[in-house]
Write a protein that holds these residues in place. Structure first.
Motif, PDB file in Angstrom:
ATOM      1  N   SER A 103       0.829  -1.200   0.000  1.00  0.00           N
ATOM      2  CA  SER A 103       0.000   0.000   0.000  1.00  0.00           C
ATOM      3  C   SER A 103       0.865   1.252   0.000  1.00  0.00           C
ATOM      4  O   SER A 103       0.392   2.331  -0.362  1.00  0.00           O
ATOM      5  N   GLU A 106       3.196   3.615  -4.773  1.00  0.00           N
ATOM      6  CA  GLU A 106       2.196   4.325  -5.565  1.00  0.00           C
ATOM      7  C   GLU A 106       2.635   4.411  -7.009  1.00  0.00           C
ATOM      8  O   GLU A 106       3.809   4.564  -7.298  1.00  0.00           O
ATOM      9  N   ASP A 222       8.420   7.036   5.951  1.00  0.00           N
ATOM     10  CA  ASP A 222       7.646   7.718   4.922  1.00  0.00           C
ATOM     11  C   ASP A 222       8.578   8.704   4.236  1.00  0.00           C
ATOM     12  O   ASP A 222       8.993   9.697   4.834  1.00  0.00           O
TER      13      ASP A 222
ATOM     14  N   ASP B 100     -12.366  -0.544   2.933  1.00  0.00           N
ATOM     15  CA  ASP B 100     -11.479   0.103   3.909  1.00  0.00           C
ATOM     16  C   ASP B 100     -11.027  -0.849   5.007  1.00  0.00           C
ATOM     17  O   ASP B 100      -9.863  -0.872   5.390  1.00  0.00           O
ATOM     18  N   VAL B 130      -9.746   2.837  -2.263  1.00  0.00           N
ATOM     19  CA  VAL B 130      -9.513   3.150  -0.860  1.00  0.00           C
ATOM     20  C   VAL B 130      -8.290   4.041  -0.852  1.00  0.00           C
ATOM     21  O   VAL B 130      -7.231   3.648  -1.368  1.00  0.00           O
ATOM     22  N   ASP B 131      -8.404   5.241  -0.306  1.00  0.00           N
ATOM     23  CA  ASP B 131      -7.315   6.218  -0.326  1.00  0.00           C
ATOM     24  C   ASP B 131      -6.750   6.407  -1.730  1.00  0.00           C
ATOM     25  O   ASP B 131      -5.530   6.471  -1.913  1.00  0.00           O
ATOM     26  N   GLY B 132      -7.603   6.420  -2.715  1.00  0.00           N
ATOM     27  CA  GLY B 132      -7.151   6.697  -4.071  1.00  0.00           C
ATOM     28  C   GLY B 132      -6.539   5.522  -4.805  1.00  0.00           C
ATOM     29  O   GLY B 132      -6.120   5.645  -5.948  1.00  0.00           O
ATOM     30  N   LYS B 133      -6.460   4.366  -4.150  1.00  0.00           N
ATOM     31  CA  LYS B 133      -5.888   3.188  -4.820  1.00  0.00           C
ATOM     32  C   LYS B 133      -6.987   2.168  -5.080  1.00  0.00           C
ATOM     33  O   LYS B 133      -7.870   1.986  -4.236  1.00  0.00           O
ATOM     34  N   ASP B 370     -15.912   3.529   5.656  1.00  0.00           N
ATOM     35  CA  ASP B 370     -15.270   3.777   6.946  1.00  0.00           C
ATOM     36  C   ASP B 370     -15.671   2.724   7.985  1.00  0.00           C
ATOM     37  O   ASP B 370     -16.851   2.585   8.318  1.00  0.00           O
TER      38      ASP B 370
END
Lengths: 507, 415
Positions: A103, A106, A222, B100, B130-133, B370
């Protein structure tokens, strides 16, 4: 001789299966299990092939099954009780790291989609890609992407091969999928610009790692914000300000789950209610089943009744149906609007058998009685018939009436046989998940219940709800409750078995 | 037996180990190598059939077997959640987005769909993210509607009052048993099927952002709109128009035996209705409170297990093969599912059922992801609806207590 041959044949099969298992486990990377299989198989071979250890020959299968299905399971749930296993903490730390890597990666915005061919050359696997403009590029994990002007193309213009390298077929790609899914081919000399990865072996995209695990720090870094998320010792990587990254992993949290359970018992009336109801249900369910079953057995033990066999057979019927079927049918019969009981027997009354807390408890007990009494009827019938007639006759001659005969002769003798069964029936009723779950699902649930505990919930159904049925699963807490149930039942059983020895002194 | 004989026997058995092993040796490479891998797909009793045709086509093209496995609807998600961390579970699962909670648990793998998502209906594409992915390849969308038995009630009811009047008249005449069948759990109710009636009063559970998504910080249950719905529930319960004791099996059974003219349900019950030969129509959900009756919009799709041992083929099947209009049209051919893919949807849009579902779904509210908001809302809302229908208290009081409970649930952290 034939026996020996059969024995040898049996062991040959057993050994062959073991070899297969060992290869399988070893291949899957779980070598401790493979080792265990080797040890157990060799142990069994040694045990049964020699003339030694005859008693063990009889005990070994039982011990093995006990270890597998009882001891291991108990130890495992006992261990889980000390962890935070549950939603967000399901797997191992490696799993969490892998998921965070996935995750945290990107796709570089606006980067092209590349058509991919995978080549095998002298230096290993490489990616041959065609960009949207039709240019062919080649690279491998050690060499950044570079133009490949001499690429062979197919009719659609996709680059499919290079001289001196062999293109993998889809089947070959599948055969090496772990290797290929893990390949990262840098698109430029600086890996920070991004790497090509593939998910399906036919297209590749440019990815950049935003969050990655750093083994040296044992932390997730990060790279866009510079925040370092460290292992917080409780199954999560967390930033100094407390923000956690999902997912976490299963970590040992000591007595937290037990502390939470005690807190819930103290603070929540409902939990306490479930606790008490479990005892009440277990005691009443056994007492009623035993009482009614024994009463019927006494009645039908009287030789003056005609057609005893037929009555007995009918009485045992409820026992002959699978429990879950009976309970589901009872659930339908007790439906307030469409159930047989309200609609037909009570002429359209709308009695909320399973919707009112006290009626629901009553209904659960009644259905439990329906399910349990034939068992006790059977046992008591058998036990009564084994009571020596001369004892009864002697008592009658001494002037004992029917009541005295029952209280002082039959019941004590009956208890000798059934007392241990009563204890095990109690343990069973204490955990009678099927009945409660299929009939009421523990309901009716108070509207303000925070833990979803209902009027008929037993500890075991509440545990199940916590572990599997809630939107947020909590295996740790559920295991802690299970462990507590285990200890309660074990303690009660030990005490009762001690007491039941008393009855044996009658003889 | 003599000693030497025993020794001989021992030797024989030792030999048998080797023999047994040799006998199965040819099987070992087959077990060890990957390239025979089968793509295992889980779906529930109904959804697992949807991919049948696409799976055959994929096998014909690539030689890779796709095995569709039926897992009970009631346990499919929890089975997946328990088995994946232990290394089990399928390669792909058909489930409704958004995901999510699964992403937070690390049991859904991101899928790089490139620009393929642009070809899907916007709501379907949104549910995959989810979160843009993207974590799902959308397959079909579904929302509920009102199914009417045309033989019993020839005209579609315009409002909830019309529906109750028509249904009640039949009950009073002794023709039918139920005014309307809305399948419910006798305890937990059915906040999913009751949602359009609630939204028709103007309460969508949460205030909505401009893009239609929920603003979880602003629950709207404790508003005049929500309370108006609570009062209406009280009336429906008191008059017996809606009964919380109509379970899932009872509801469908009563409808297909002509004992109720109306059934509130989704596409999943159509096969049984068609099989029973009922002359049905899918009507617009009637408004009870004056506004549009907006149902939930569910988007089903394929999710990749991050621990799949056949990940490459599974991904290829999901992200390359299933995103094509040709494959998506088969979803309709097999199970009448309206495909999530725009081009595929257009090919089947003229089908009257698809059209009717679509009209019901015009204002549909996409299911939300959520985990905290999901955990705080569904249970209390459904249970309270049942309590009000049963007349277990003053509707407004019960509703306000529930709203306070939901608000408290939203404050709590997820674990």
């Amino acid at each position: 001789m034939l026996q020996l041959l059969l024995k040898l044949l049996g062991f040959a099969v057993l050994n062959a299966i073991s070899v297969l298992l060992v290869m399988g486990f070893y291949g899957a990377g779980v070598w401790p299990v493979a080792l265990l299989v080797v040890i157990v198989t060799l142990g069994l071979d040694l045990l049964y092939l020699g003339p030694w250890a005859v008693p063990l020959k009889y005990l070994a299968p039982g011990i093995l099954l006990l270890l597998t299905f009882q001891v291991f399971v108990i130890l495992y749930s006992g261990f889980t009780a000390f962890t935070n296993a549950g939603q967000g903490h399901l797997g191992t730390k490696q799993d969490a790291i892998a998921a965070i890597a996935l995750s945290g990666r990107e796709r570089v915005p606006d980067s092209p989609k590349y058509l991919l061919a995978i080549l095998e050359g002298p230096t290993g696997l490489s990616f041959l890609v065609t960009d949207p403009d039709g240019a062919a590029l080649v690279g491998d994990p050690a060499t950044p992407l570079a133009p490949a002007p001499d690429a062979e193309r197919n009719d659609a213009g996709k680059a499919v091969g290079l001289p001196g390298a062999e293109a993998l077929t889809f089947q070959q790609i599948l055969g090496r999928q772990d290797e290929i899914l893990g390949m990262e081919v840098p698109i430029a000399a600086d890996p920070a610009d991004g790497v090509l990865r593939t998910q399906d072996g036919q297209t590749a995209f440019v990815f950049r790692s935003v969050r990655a695990y750093d083994p040296a720090l044992d932390a997730v870094v990060d790279s866009s914000t510079g925040v370092v998320y460290r292992d917080n010792g409780r199954g999560n990587f967390a930033a100094p300000d407390g923000t956690q990254i999902d997912p976490g992993w299963r970590a040992v949290v000591g007595l937290d789950n037990f502390a939470r359970m005690v807190r819930e018992v103290r603070e929540s009336e409902q939990f306490l209610g479930v606790f008490l109801w479990t005892f009440v249900f277990a005691i009443l369910s056994v007492a009623m089943g035993f009482g009614f079953g024994t009463f019927l057995a006494l009645v039908f033990n009287d030789p003056r009744i005609r057609g005893r066999r037929i009555y007995r057979m009918i009485l045992i019927l409820p026992y002959a149906f699978p429990v879950f079927l009976s309970v589901l049918i009872w659930g339908g019969l007790l439906n307030p609007e469409f159930g047989f009981i309200n609609e037909v027997l009570l002429g359209g009354a709308k009695i909320p058998w399973l919707q009112d807390p006290w009626l629901a408890r009553f209904s659960v007990l009644m259905v439990s009685l329906w399910l349990e009494f034939p068992y006790w009827f059977l046992i008591a019938t058998g036990a009564l018939q084994s009571i020596p007639r001369d004892l009864e006759e002697a008592a009658t001659i001494d002037g004992a009436g029917r009541r005295r005969l029952f209280r002082h002769v039959r019941l004590p003798l009956l208890l000798v046989t059934v007392a241990p069964l009563l204890v095990s029936a109690f343990a069973f009723a204490f955990n009678n998940f099927n009945l409660v779950w299929l009939l009421t699902r523990g309901g009716p649930i108070a509207l303000d219940s925070e833990i979803d505990a209902g009027a008929t919930d037993l500890l075991i159904t509440l545990t199940y709800k916590l572990a599997f049925d809630n939107s947020v699963q909590d295996y740790g807490l559920a295991s802690a409750i299970s462990a507590t149930i285990f200890m309660i039942v074990a303690a009660i059983s030990i005490l009762s078995f001690r007491r039941t020895r008393r009855y044996e002194e009658v003889f | 037996m003599s000693r030497s004989f025993r020794r001989g026997a021992t030797a024989l058995v030792s030999a048998s180990i080797v023999l047994g092993a040799t006998a199965i040796a040819p099987a070992i490479p087959v077990l060890a190598q990957d390239d025979g891998c089968t793509v295992e797909v889980w779906g529930d009793e109904i959804t697992h059939l949807a991919l049948g045709k696409a799976a055959e086509a994929y096998t014909a093209e690539t030689g890779i077997e796709v095995e569709l496995i039926s897992v009970p609807f009631s346990t499919i998600n929890s089975d997946y959640e328990t088995q994946v961390p232990a290394g089990g579970g399928p390669d792909l699962i058909i489930a409704p987005g958004p995901f999510d909670a699964w992403v937070a648990s690390g049991i859904a793998s991101p899928l790089e769909l490139g620009d393929a998502l642009d070809a899907f209906q916007p709501a379907a594409a949104a549910a995959a993210l989810v979160d843009g992915k993207a974590y799902m390849v959308p397959l079909w969308t579904e929302n509920i509607g009102l199914i009417r038995n045309k033989a019993l009630v020839p005209e579609a009811p315009a409002t909830m009052d019309d529906l109750i009047a028509a249904g009640q008249a039949l009950v009073d005449a002794g023709t039918t048993e139920l005014v309307v069948a809305i399948p419910m759990d006798p305890e937990g109710g059915n906040a999913y099927l009751m949602y359009p009636f609630q939204t028709s009063f103007g309460d969508h559970w949460f205030a909505r952002n401009e893009d239609g998504s929920f603003d979880y910080s602003q629950p709207t249950l404790d508003t005049e709109a929500g309370l108006a719905f609570a009062r209406a529930l009280g009336e429906w319960g008191a008059s017996g128009a809606i009964s919380p004791d109509v379970g899932f099996d009872i509801a469908v059974d009563r409808f297909i035996t002509g004992k109720t003219p109306f059934l509130v349900t989704g596409p999943w019950d159509l096969p049984a209705i068609k099989e029973a030969g009922i002359d049905y129509a899918i009507d617009l959900l009637p408004s009870a409170g004056g506004s549009v009756a907006a149902p939930w919009l569910g988007v089903f799709g394929l999710v990749l297990n991050p621990k799949s041992d056949c990940a490459l083929a599974a991904t290829d099947f999901a992200t390359r093969f299933m995103v094509t209009p040709e494959a998506q049209v088969t979803l309709f051919e097999v199970g009448s599912y309206p495909p999530a893919h725009k081009a595929a949807f257009e090919q089947v849009a003229s089908d009257p059922d698809v059209k009717a579902w679509g009209e019901n779904g015009v204002a549909a509210q996409p299911l939300f992801g959520d985990p905290v908001a999901n955990g705080a809302t569904w249970g209390p809302i459904g249970k309270t609806q049942v309590a009000i229908l049963r007349g277990q208290g003053d509707p407004e009081t019960l509703w306000k207590e529930m709203a306070a409970q939901v608000a408290a649930g939203l404050e709590e952290p997820a674990s």
